[in-house]
Design a protein around this motif. Structure first.
Motif, PDB file in Angstrom:
ATOM      1  N   GLY A 251      -7.606   1.611   4.440  1.00 55.90           N
ATOM      2  CA  GLY A 251      -7.110   0.679   3.698  1.00 55.90           C
ATOM      3  C   GLY A 251      -6.525   1.164   2.241  1.00 55.90           C
ATOM      4  N   PHE A 252      -7.609   2.107   1.800  1.00 55.08           N
ATOM      5  CA  PHE A 252      -6.972   2.689   0.389  1.00 55.08           C
ATOM      6  C   PHE A 252      -5.884   3.484   0.688  1.00 55.08           C
ATOM      7  CE2 PHE A 252      -7.168   6.519  -2.381  1.00 55.08           C
ATOM      8  CZ  PHE A 252      -7.301   5.782  -3.404  1.00 55.08           C
ATOM      9  N   LEU A 253      -5.652   4.393   1.780  1.00 50.51           N
ATOM     10  CA  LEU A 253      -4.424   5.040   2.136  1.00 50.51           C
ATOM     11  C   LEU A 253      -3.479   4.255   2.114  1.00 50.51           C
ATOM     12  CD1 LEU A 253      -5.774   8.041   4.098  1.00 50.51           C
ATOM     13  CD2 LEU A 253      -4.963   8.064   1.963  1.00 50.51           C
ATOM     14  N   CYS A 254      -3.292   2.991   2.883  1.00 47.60           N
ATOM     15  CA  CYS A 254      -2.215   1.938   2.950  1.00 47.60           C
ATOM     16  C   CYS A 254      -1.911   1.436   1.593  1.00 47.60           C
ATOM     17  CB  CYS A 254      -2.744   1.001   3.838  1.00 47.60           C
ATOM     18  SG  CYS A 254      -2.597   1.594   5.661  1.00 47.60           S
ATOM     19  N   TRP A 255      -2.867   1.312   0.680  1.00 45.07           N
ATOM     20  CA  TRP A 255      -2.547   0.643  -0.449  1.00 45.07           C
ATOM     21  C   TRP A 255      -1.923   1.481  -1.375  1.00 45.07           C
ATOM     22  CZ3 TRP A 255      -4.451   2.528  -4.966  1.00 45.07           C
ATOM     23  CH2 TRP A 255      -4.310   1.979  -6.343  1.00 45.07           C
ATOM     24  N   LEU A 256      -2.292   2.851  -1.287  1.00 39.45           N
ATOM     25  CA  LEU A 256      -1.697   3.950  -2.032  1.00 39.45           C
ATOM     26  C   LEU A 256      -0.258   4.330  -1.557  1.00 39.45           C
ATOM     27  CD1 LEU A 256      -2.535   6.009  -4.367  1.00 39.45           C
ATOM     28  CD2 LEU A 256      -3.004   7.908  -2.211  1.00 39.45           C
ATOM     29  N   LEU A 257      -0.101   4.191  -0.281  1.00 46.40           N
ATOM     30  CA  LEU A 257       1.246   4.202   0.141  1.00 46.40           C
ATOM     31  C   LEU A 257       2.057   3.053  -0.294  1.00 46.40           C
ATOM     32  CD1 LEU A 257       3.235   5.689   2.157  1.00 46.40           C
ATOM     33  CD2 LEU A 257       2.513   4.065   3.992  1.00 46.40           C
ATOM     34  N   PHE A 258       1.784   2.002  -0.234  1.00 45.73           N
ATOM     35  CA  PHE A 258       2.381   0.875  -0.790  1.00 45.73           C
ATOM     36  C   PHE A 258       2.858   1.004  -2.439  1.00 45.73           C
ATOM     37  CE2 PHE A 258       1.526  -1.073   3.346  1.00 45.73           C
ATOM     38  CZ  PHE A 258       2.802  -1.593   3.792  1.00 45.73           C
ATOM     39  N   SER A 259       1.874   1.497  -2.985  1.00 48.11           N
ATOM     40  CA  SER A 259       1.990   1.477  -4.424  1.00 48.11           C
ATOM     41  C   SER A 259       2.780   2.576  -4.849  1.00 48.11           C
ATOM     42  CB  SER A 259       0.649   1.881  -5.006  1.00 48.11           C
ATOM     43  OG  SER A 259      -0.272   0.549  -4.714  1.00 48.11           O
TER      44      SER A 259
ATOM     45  N   VAL B 153      10.832  -2.430   2.575  1.00 48.97           N
ATOM     46  CA  VAL B 153      10.744  -3.803   1.891  1.00 48.97           C
ATOM     47  C   VAL B 153       9.931  -3.844   0.480  1.00 48.97           C
ATOM     48  CG1 VAL B 153      10.202  -6.230   2.041  1.00 48.97           C
ATOM     49  CG2 VAL B 153      11.469  -5.030   3.960  1.00 48.97           C
ATOM     50  N   THR B 154       8.881  -3.379   0.554  1.00 47.28           N
ATOM     51  CA  THR B 154       7.938  -3.213  -0.589  1.00 47.28           C
ATOM     52  C   THR B 154       8.601  -2.350  -1.711  1.00 47.28           C
ATOM     53  OG1 THR B 154       5.968  -3.199   0.746  1.00 47.28           O
ATOM     54  CG2 THR B 154       5.802  -2.433  -1.413  1.00 47.28           C
ATOM     55  N   ALA B 155       9.273  -1.346  -1.519  1.00 48.91           N
ATOM     56  CA  ALA B 155       9.984  -0.499  -2.381  1.00 48.91           C
ATOM     57  C   ALA B 155      11.153  -1.198  -2.835  1.00 48.91           C
ATOM     58  CB  ALA B 155      10.286   0.993  -1.899  1.00 48.91           C
ATOM     59  N   TRP B 156      11.811  -1.928  -2.138  1.00 51.47           N
ATOM     60  CA  TRP B 156      12.917  -2.694  -2.564  1.00 51.47           C
ATOM     61  C   TRP B 156      12.452  -3.710  -3.698  1.00 51.47           C
ATOM     62  CZ3 TRP B 156      18.369  -2.616  -0.836  1.00 51.47           C
ATOM     63  CH2 TRP B 156      18.848  -3.890  -1.205  1.00 51.47           C
ATOM     64  N   THR B 157      11.463  -4.448  -3.278  1.00 51.69           N
ATOM     65  CA  THR B 157      10.799  -5.621  -3.861  1.00 51.69           C
ATOM     66  C   THR B 157      10.432  -4.936  -5.285  1.00 51.69           C
ATOM     67  OG1 THR B 157      10.408  -6.544  -2.197  1.00 51.69           O
ATOM     68  CG2 THR B 157       9.284  -7.476  -4.236  1.00 51.69           C
TER      69      THR B 157
END
Length: 138
Positions: A14-22, A124-128
């Protein structure tokens, strides 16, 4: 003991996924920084010069992209800049998701399917994040 290990594994993923999105928005500046730093290092700039060139290139890429995106009046220019930032993020999301799915599922088709979904989500996250104005502390 096994339950604690499973819980720590879930928290870690979960932490790695949050870091990837951030950090998805910063994939293009990071790529520019690494490329410029390696170019400078192989051009005999030395390690300190290569680090300086890499940091400068990454910072200029990030600031120029955000500046053009904010002040461009043309929608097409804004879309192009957002795509420049979202495409490397989607590629990074694809490979990160593929790495995680290779650890958890044996089927190659499902690995690819989940990796494509991960790439779309990160892109999509990066675009947003590129499209939203920066948050100002009050």
């Amino acid at each position: 003991m096994i339950v604690i290990g499973i819980l720590f594994g879930i928290v870690g993923i979960g932490f790695l996924c949050w870091l990837l999105f951030s950090l998805a928005v910063y994939a293009l500046p990071f790529f520019a920084a690494v490329s410029a730093g390696l170019w400078a290092y192989h051009g005999d700039a030395g390690p300190i010069g290569a680090i300086f060139v890499g940091i400068l290139a990454g910072g200029v890429t990030l600031v120029a992209g955000q500046y053009v995106f904010v002040f461009a009046r043309s929608t097409w220019i804004r879309v192009a800049v957002a795509l420049l930032f979202a495409a490397p993020a989607a590629l990074a999301g694809y490979h990160a998701t593929l790495g995680l799915t290779k650890l958890t599922m044996p089927s190659g088709a499902w690995q690819i399917a989940f990796s494509i979904v991960g790439a779309i989500a990160v892109g999509v996250t990066a675009w947003t994040r590129m499209a939203l104005p920066p948050a100002h502390p009050t």
